[in-house]
Design an enzyme around this catalytic site. Sequence first.
Site, PDB file in Angstrom:
ATOM      1  N   CYS A 115       0.816  -1.223   0.000  1.00  0.00           N
ATOM      2  CA  CYS A 115       0.000   0.000   0.000  1.00  0.00           C
ATOM      3  C   CYS A 115       0.849   1.273   0.000  1.00  0.00           C
ATOM      4  O   CYS A 115       0.342   2.358  -0.263  1.00  0.00           O
ATOM      5  CB  CYS A 115      -0.950   0.004   1.193  1.00  0.00           C
ATOM      6  SG  CYS A 115      -1.990  -1.443   1.245  1.00  0.00           S
ATOM      7  N   HIS A 256      -3.192   7.003   3.042  1.00  0.00           N
ATOM      8  CA  HIS A 256      -3.643   5.717   2.522  1.00  0.00           C
ATOM      9  C   HIS A 256      -5.039   5.432   3.092  1.00  0.00           C
ATOM     10  O   HIS A 256      -5.308   5.680   4.264  1.00  0.00           O
ATOM     11  CB  HIS A 256      -2.654   4.623   2.930  1.00  0.00           C
ATOM     12  CG  HIS A 256      -3.137   3.257   2.608  1.00  0.00           C
ATOM     13  ND1 HIS A 256      -3.673   2.936   1.384  1.00  0.00           N
ATOM     14  CD2 HIS A 256      -3.189   2.114   3.352  1.00  0.00           C
ATOM     15  CE1 HIS A 256      -4.029   1.668   1.393  1.00  0.00           C
ATOM     16  NE2 HIS A 256      -3.753   1.147   2.570  1.00  0.00           N
ATOM     17  N   ASN A 286     -10.222  -0.205   0.536  1.00  0.00           N
ATOM     18  CA  ASN A 286      -8.767  -0.113   0.480  1.00  0.00           C
ATOM     19  C   ASN A 286      -8.304  -0.599  -0.895  1.00  0.00           C
ATOM     20  O   ASN A 286      -8.464  -1.776  -1.220  1.00  0.00           O
ATOM     21  CB  ASN A 286      -8.195  -0.986   1.599  1.00  0.00           C
ATOM     22  CG  ASN A 286      -6.685  -0.952   1.662  1.00  0.00           C
ATOM     23  OD1 ASN A 286      -6.015  -0.496   0.735  1.00  0.00           O
ATOM     24  ND2 ASN A 286      -6.142  -1.437   2.760  1.00  0.00           N
TER      25      ASN A 286
END
Length: 329
Positions: A115, A256, A286
């Site tokens: 990520c 994020h 996500n």
Amino acid sequence: MGPSIAILGTGSYAPAKIVSNHDLSRLVDTSDEWITTRTGIRERRIAGQHEPTSELAARAGIAAIVDARLTSADIDLVVLATVTPDMPMPSTACVVQHKLGIPVHAACFDLNAACTGFLYALEVARALLVAGRGRHALVIGAEKFSGFLDWQDRATCVLFGDAAGAVVLGRAVDSRHGLLGCNLGAEGGATDLLCIPGGGSLHPPSAHSVEHRQHYIKMKGREVFKSAVRVMAGAAREILEQHRLTADQITCVIPHQANRRIIETLSKDLEIPLERFVINLDRYGNTSAASIPLALDEARRAGRIHAGDISLLLAFGAGLTYGSALIRW
Ligand code: UT7
């Protein structure tokens, strides 16, 4: 100190299919109430069968090139951050190069920092441009996570989604603007917190790996949560200090997008009001390496970023990797 490198254009793409929490509650033992309260996620996009990561990446990439008022012929470097490549080999960046007609002199490669991948890619591309390896870089974060989710595991399948975001980097017109700095790091001892254990050289694909569902993402959610807050808050403080900036000078934070509660905790820790954080995880979940460039593109297009503003980008992910970046627009 080399020339200042800036973001010349941004783009993003999310597949058309929307899957709501309610839809997922028909698949696994979960509820809209649980997912919304614990994560803030309401829906996510899921790519079609004929929409691999390269397709999402190419669509975001061309949007960024057009936004920069350039053409594919102007791109000298493609760095694609992903943990869900079309194939282990060749790189998805090469597939995107071909799809977009980017010239053969361009270096093209994938980068895996989970990520945090987009921030790693941004810094690698910036350094290569400063080193004189071309004039323009296409930096992409793209993931088709749906292909790596265990649709029987309610602890993970409700969290992730598919999308792509991209930026074009080039020389800043004004040397005081552009990418001001970027810090990257990794705590490599924490690999078991978040991983896809099967399919690599450690556990090559086999009947055993399939039977034991090793090709799907595994996560120790609670531990990742705690680490996430700790490393992102640390990375934010470190970069602000290095650049002698205070939290109130940051007009926009693009973190994020993993969990709304992580972002709320960061907001409190850093004493930056939540309104200054870009949050779109309610609509996308996500999306790993795509999450920051997707949020950045949406924030720009929504008019949330103005000339002279300073944005702070913050990420963490499997590895455990983390990073922060400062941009003056
Ligand atoms: O991009 C990087 C990565 N990932 C992250 O940043 C994720 C970080 N972690 C998180 O966001 C949170 O830890 C989660 C959202 C994954 C989980 O939230 P939590 O508040 O930490 O819940 P938990 O894992 O402690 O689980 C609480 C309960 C458990 O039941 P018991 O043991 O208390 O009876 C789980 O089995 O919730 C249960 N549970 C669910 N219930 C309904 C777990 N997933 C679900 C679900 N629906 N989807």
